[in-house]
Structure formats: structure tokens, C-alpha cells
Enzyme design. Structure first.
Site, PDB file in Angstrom:
ATOM      1  CB  CYS A   7    -134.414  35.650 -15.775  1.00 62.66           C
ATOM      2  SG  CYS A   7    -132.807  34.906 -15.366  1.00 62.66           S
ATOM      3  CB  CYS A   9    -133.845  28.210 -12.382  1.00 56.93           C
ATOM      4  SG  CYS A   9    -133.358  28.271 -14.116  1.00 56.93           S
TER       5      CYS A   9
END
Length: 286
Positions: free
Chosen positions: A199, A76
Site C-alpha cells: 500500500c 493506489c
């Protein structure tokens, strides 16, 4: 204490980190993995640093105490930016590998020296991202776009309660909104010829993005570099699993957990990674 047969832990705010897990499984086919999707608190990119740091610390404790992981991959970008330094300080001896937008390789790939970057607000607002961008801006112009709502839409795409066609339309509309705000994509001078997917969720919107920016634009993500880095660290410390050690069933070799809707994780694992639904279970991490 972890041994070479211990699993590698991987976590993300949701299902986006499955793109990193996919790369890890390709580079390290003989390893076992434990993946945690903190979908009950997703997306991290729309929460503050203090929350992300606290959740990351709690998940790391869970990975160590419940699964005795030998390495931890933070799949992440937002959690890496907010929490990797404190996690490393608090867990000496545990290799912790983070992800960050691939600005360096993108700057090397770009022929027009103009690179687009899409990421969450949490990532683009972080000090870590600012430092990374400054380090590679000497010969490259970065066009940075925060994409509110896109990670959530991709996360929701695996929920059985949401129409697949409706969700695909929403994802494409958000991708169109954000790419159009960035300028012109292409290979001519002054155009953006490289797009960084900042992302891990965005890898699963690559088809929509490709159709919008055109076939000549290079899409860059971080999954494979992260997997190679993980391999290097385990190899250097003698912690790679021996190939002749019994792996067990697919569900034992790759265990998936979620703090959210387990049916969504099962659907994503089956659809994107070809894993059996028995791999996925619920996890209660306060």
C-alpha cells in the site's frame, strides 16, 4: 489535446500516493504534476470494488477535463486492482500506469524464498493480486497480511487535531500487531527476509516497520519502478517535456488537491516532499 508540456496526473485514495509522487519527481524532474488525494473517501481498501471503480472514473474525468493530463498514474494498489482495466478501456490513447505489490522483485531479492506482503484488504482480496501471487509462487512462499486500519492511521497522522506522539504510537502498535502475526523475520532459513509494502501509505511507516522486522530484512515498495515505467511510456510517445521549457513556480509545477482536509495535505506535502503549502488546495469532485 495533451501536449508534452501538459502535466502528469496522479491520484490516490489519500496522502499515501505522495510516496509515488516523490519517486516520479525524482525520475522526471522536468515534468509538471497534478496530484489528487481523495481523502474525503479514504481509505479505498475498506470499500467495495464498485465504489472504487466509480470514484476512479470520476477522478480520471476530472484530471482530463480540468487539467488535460498527458498520462495518469494510479498511485493506489486498491484502485489499480479494482479499476485500471475499466479506466484503460474508457480512455484509449491516455497512458495509464498502475501500482501493484512488488512481488516479482521481492521474489528475486529473497534469499530465504519467504516473502512477507502487507496490504489493504481490498488489495489482497482482489483477483489481480491472486493472479500476481500465483505467477511468482513457484519458488517463493508469500506470507500475506491484510492490515485493517493502518492506512487510515497513516492518513490521520497529518491532521492537526491528532497528537503526533499519539498517532505514532498507534501506527507502531498496528505495525507490531500485523508483523507479529506473520511469523519470524530474519535472514535464517525459514524466516521472512523481504517485506513488500503493498500500500503506498505504508512507505510513510517504514521506520516503524524497520524497527520491528530488523535491519537485515529488505523493504520493497513500488514508487521507483512506477516512475521509470511512466518515463518509458512518455519517452516512447515523444511526450516528455523539453528541459528548456519554463516550469514556473513550485506551486505551478506541482499542484496538489484533496477532497478532504486541505491542512492535512499541506502538512504532508511540506513534511514529506519539502513542497510549499501553497501547492495544496481543496477540490470538489462529486
Amino acid at each position: 489535446m495533451p501536449t508534452p508540456t501538459s502535466p502528469i496526473g496522479v491520484f490516490d485514495s489519500g496522502i499515501g500516493g505522495l510516496s509515488v509522487l516523490q519517486a516520479l519527481r525524482e525520475v522526471l524532474p522536468g515534468e509538471r504534476f497534478v496530484y489528487l488525494a481523495d481523502s474525503g473517501n479514504a481509505p479505498y481498501g475498506e470499500r467495495g470494488d464498485a465504489f472504487v471503480q466509480a470514484r476512479s472514473a470520476r477522478i480520471t474525468d476530472w484530471m482530463r477535463n480540468q487539467h488535460d493530463v498527458k498520462a495518469l498514474v494510479i498511485a493506489c494498489n486498491t484502485a489499480t486492482a479494482a479499476a485500471i482495466d475499466s479506466l484503460r478501456d474508457g480512455n484509449p490513447g491516455l497512458p495509464i500506469i498502475g501500482v501493484e505489490p512488488a512481488l516479482k522483485p521481492a521474489a528475486l531479492y529473497s534469499k530465504t524464498h519467504k516473502v512477507g506482503v502487507i496490504a489493504t484488504q481490498g488489495t489482497v482480496s482482489s483477483h489481480r493480486f491472486a493472479t500476481l501471487q500465483a505467477a511468482h509462487s513457484a519458488h517463493t512462499q508469500f506470507v500475506v497480511q491484510a492490515c485493517a486500519g493502518l492506512a487510515r492511521a497513516i492518513e490521520d497522522s497529518t491532521l492537526p487535531s491528532i497528537s503526533a506522539s499519539q498517532n505514532a504510537t498507534q501506527i507502531r502498535a498496528l505495525c507490531a500487531q500485523y508483523t507479529s502475526a506473520m511469523g519470524t523475520f530474519g535472514t535464517a532459513p525459514g524466516e521472512i527476509d523481504t517485506l513488500v509494502l503493498g500500500c503506498t501509505h505504508y512507505v510513510f511507516a517504514a521506520d516503524a516497520l524497520r524497527s520491528l522486522v530488523g535491519p537485515g530484512v529488505t523493504l520493497v515498495d513500488t514508487g521507483t519502478p512506477v516512475a521509470r515505467r511512466t518515463y518509458s511510456l512518455l519517452h516512447a510517445t515523444g511526450m516528455l517535456r523539453k528541459q528548456d521549457v519554463e516550469m514556473g513556480t513550485a506551486a505551478e509545477a506541482c499542484q496538489l488537491f484533496t477532497t478532504g482536509d486541505v491542512s492535512a495535505l499541506r502538512h504532508a506535502a511540506e513534511q514529506w516532499l519539502g513542497l510549499p503549502t501553497t501547492c495544496a488546495s481543496s477540490a470538489a469532485i462529486a
